[in-house]
Design an enzyme around this catalytic site. Structure first.
Site, mmCIF file in Angstrom:
data_model
loop_
_atom_site.group_PDB
_atom_site.id
_atom_site.type_symbol
_atom_site.label_atom_id
_atom_site.label_comp_id
_atom_site.label_asym_id
_atom_site.label_seq_id
_atom_site.Cartn_x
_atom_site.Cartn_y
_atom_site.Cartn_z
ATOM 1 N N LYS A 1 0.851 -1.200 0.000
ATOM 2 C CA LYS A 1 0.000 0.000 0.000
ATOM 3 C C LYS A 1 0.884 1.247 0.000
ATOM 4 C CE LYS A 1 -0.153 -0.444 4.976
ATOM 5 N NZ LYS A 1 -0.581 0.292 6.134
ATOM 6 N N CYS B 1 12.679 23.603 4.842
ATOM 7 C CA CYS B 1 11.658 24.397 4.151
ATOM 8 C C CYS B 1 10.851 23.489 3.222
ATOM 9 C CB CYS B 1 12.319 25.517 3.347
ATOM 10 S SG CYS B 1 13.512 26.473 4.301
ATOM 11 N N MET B 2 9.952 24.068 2.457
ATOM 12 C CA MET B 2 9.084 23.233 1.625
ATOM 13 C C MET B 2 9.859 22.486 0.537
ATOM 14 S SD MET B 2 5.710 24.217 -0.605
ATOM 15 C CE MET B 2 4.777 24.879 0.743
ATOM 16 N N ASP B 3 10.855 23.167 -0.058
ATOM 17 C CA ASP B 3 11.541 22.592 -1.210
ATOM 18 C C ASP B 3 13.037 22.414 -0.996
ATOM 19 O OD1 ASP B 3 9.089 23.239 -2.710
ATOM 20 O OD2 ASP B 3 9.810 25.293 -2.424
ATOM 21 N N HIS C 1 -5.439 -7.636 13.593
ATOM 22 C CA HIS C 1 -4.223 -6.811 13.467
ATOM 23 C C HIS C 1 -3.758 -6.396 14.863
ATOM 24 C CE1 HIS C 1 -1.394 -4.439 11.203
ATOM 25 N NE2 HIS C 1 -1.869 -3.271 11.581
ATOM 26 N N ARG D 1 1.503 -10.665 7.089
ATOM 27 C CA ARG D 1 1.361 -9.479 6.230
ATOM 28 C C ARG D 1 2.498 -8.508 6.549
ATOM 29 N NH1 ARG D 1 -3.556 -9.651 8.993
ATOM 30 N NH2 ARG D 1 -2.918 -7.704 9.970
ATOM 31 N N ARG E 1 -9.550 -0.447 15.872
ATOM 32 C CA ARG E 1 -9.408 0.348 14.650
ATOM 33 C C ARG E 1 -10.424 -0.226 13.661
ATOM 34 N NH1 ARG E 1 -3.716 0.765 11.265
ATOM 35 N NH2 ARG E 1 -4.495 -1.208 10.434
ATOM 36 N N TYR F 1 14.476 29.848 7.754
ATOM 37 C CA TYR F 1 13.352 30.556 8.368
ATOM 38 C C TYR F 1 13.435 30.599 9.886
ATOM 39 C CZ TYR F 1 10.796 30.314 3.910
ATOM 40 O OH TYR F 1 10.389 30.441 2.606
HETATM 41 C C1 LIG Z 1 -3.750 -4.300 8.192
HETATM 42 C C2 LIG Z 1 -2.289 -4.203 7.999
HETATM 43 N N1 LIG Z 1 -1.558 -5.327 7.893
HETATM 44 C C3 LIG Z 1 -0.233 -5.300 7.720
HETATM 45 C C4 LIG Z 1 0.445 -4.102 7.665
HETATM 46 C C5 LIG Z 1 1.929 -4.117 7.482
HETATM 47 O O1 LIG Z 1 2.563 -3.638 8.631
HETATM 48 P P1 LIG Z 1 4.157 -3.576 8.699
HETATM 49 O O2 LIG Z 1 4.573 -2.572 7.702
HETATM 50 O O3 LIG Z 1 4.436 -3.181 10.093
HETATM 51 O O4 LIG Z 1 4.646 -4.934 8.351
HETATM 52 C C6 LIG Z 1 -0.263 -2.910 7.792
HETATM 53 C C7 LIG Z 1 0.450 -1.621 7.766
HETATM 54 O O5 LIG Z 1 0.262 -0.725 8.487
HETATM 55 C C8 LIG Z 1 -1.658 -2.956 7.966
HETATM 56 O O6 LIG Z 1 -2.391 -1.837 8.081
#
Ligand SMILES: Cc1ncc(COP(=O)(O)O)c(C=O)c1O
Length: 405
Positions: free
Chosen positions: A51, A330-332, A181, A237, A149, A283
């Site tokens: 992701k 700064c921004m850039d 999770h 995961r 969550r 700044y």
């Molecule tokens: C639902 C879920 N599973 C797995 C992960 C992967 O976590 P990590 O990067 O700590 O392995 C995330 C990341 O935040 C997540 O939101």
């Protein structure tokens, strides 16, 4: 001034993030073998979580490299991210876990994307998409085991399962997984870690009691996979460890874990100036030179993901030496204190010039800071350093893992 490198389109690269795909594949292989199970064989499969553009590393390239290293699943937050993988021809199983009510899930089903279901409305949306497309929806049921969550609350779980069982029976839904999770897998000794696994076991028992096969059971992120063996179940995961950063630096560094940070962020000095002692820098003049100083300008800023909280704290490698940011990011752009320009022995201060290479962070093997060092300087986690790297910074990929022939 050094010769400028041409960029992909023939322009001069002021900045670039170099992503080593072989490192990603190496990390995936290391994680696979860490969760491979004991003498009894079996063990967990690896889902590479890609992701947020592969934590800033490039979603498609990172996914392909992780699959080449032994990942068998991909994980993303949003369906659109999964569709981006499919559009690029990545056909591995992929799970998207954030849905919102009323979303059109037909494209997900048509693309063979698994989605997470944690509430009745999500099940209804999934069933509607299954009916509209004539496909069986493949879902992973998410239970809240204590993170508070996402996930169905324990009180909602039995009712959700009764509805799921009905749709499994009528062929609109297939349960491919059941998951939760962790809140604190990076602190594996905490009572909450064991309590979440107990809650997960109870949730799995409820699934079975409803006559539903839970499919792949998964509860571990990178820290869970590495530090909580009981949490590995059928699938882990992992995101941050796949890109080579430690999920729990207080327990083990990336190197301790056999991981290789995949990203190197480089820039070229845009300007070098020499100022006397007492010069206020950037700044708000939060930094004042204590001696005659050489100052270098790095063309990256908070719009590119350099944390403003690392002002006067984050370090870079210039001319083979570590040098610290001077004053506010700064921004850039940000300024680096290159050293004492009145001291002829300070080679970096004496010789630095516009165009010189600056390594902001990398694997750390050549003396450069790591993303973890920047996280420490900014009071945050390495996840934020890499995933917030902006779209203005071109990514360049090295290595061959997962690169289509
Ligand atoms: C639902 C879920 N599973 C797995 C992960 C992967 O976590 P990590 O990067 O700590 O392995 C995330 C990341 O935040 C997540 O939101």
């Amino acid at each position: 001034m050094e010769a400028a490198e041409p960029g992909a389109a023939g322009r001069t690269l002021a900045t670039e993030a170099v992503v080593d795909l072989d490192a990603v594949a190496h990390n995936a292989a290391a994680l696979r073998s860490a969760v491979a199970g004991g003498a009894a064989g079996g063990g967990a499969q690896l889902m590479a979580v890609v992701k947020a553009d592969g934590y800033g590393h490039g979603i498609v390239e990172t996914a392909r490299a992780a699959l080449a290293g032994g990942a068998t699943w991909l994980g993303v937050a949003h369906v659109d991210e999964a569709l981006r993988l499919r559009a690029a021809g990545v056909d591995a199983p992929v799970l998207a876990w954030i849905l919102t009510p009323g979303g059109d899930l037909r494209p997900a089903l048509e693309a063979g994307v698994d989605v997470s279901v944690a509430a009745g409305w999500a099940l209804e949306d999934v069933v509607a998409a299954a009916r509209a497309t004539g496909r069986t929806a493949r879902v992973h049921l998410e239970v809240d085991t204590g993170l508070s969550r996402g996930g169905a609350a324990p009180g909602e779980w039995p009712g959700l399962l009764d509805a799921v069982a009905k749709h499994v029976a009528d062929g609109t839904v297939q349960v491919r997984g059941t998951w939760g999770h962790f809140a604190s897998a990076d602190e594996p000794e905490l009572a909450s870690v064991a309590a979440q696994l107990d809650a997960f076991e109870a949730a799995l028992a409820t699934v079975r009691a409803a006559g539903v096969d839970p499919g792949l059971r998964h509860h571990a992120n990178s820290a869970g996979a590495l530090f909580v063996p009981a949490a590995r179940y059928d699938l882990v995961r992992c995101g941050i460890a796949v890109v080579g950063l430690s999920p729990a630096p207080q327990l083990a560094s990336a190197a301790d874990l056999g991981l290789v940070p995949a990203m190197t962020l480089r820039a070229r000095l845009a300007h070098v100036r020499h100022v006397p002692a007492g010069a206020g820098v950037s700044y708000g003049h939060t930094f004042t030179t204590a001696r005659a100083s050489a100052l270098g300008l790095v063309p990256l800023g908070y719009a590119d993901g350099i944390p403003r909280h690392a002002s006067s704290a984050g370090e870079v490698l210039v001319g083979g030496q570590r040098r610290r940011t001077a004053g506010r990011v700064c921004m850039d752009q940000f300024v680096v204190d290159l050293g004492d320009s009145s001291d002829a022995a300070d080679v970096v201060a004496a010789t630095a010039a516009a165009g010189d290479e600056v390594v902001v962070f990398g694997p750390g093997t050549a003396g450069e800071p790591t993303a973890q060092d920047w996280a420490d300087a900014a009071g945050t986690i390495s996840y934020e350093i890499v995933s917030r790297l902006g779209g203005r910074v071109p990514r360049r990929f090295t290595g061959t893992a997962g690169v289509p022939a």
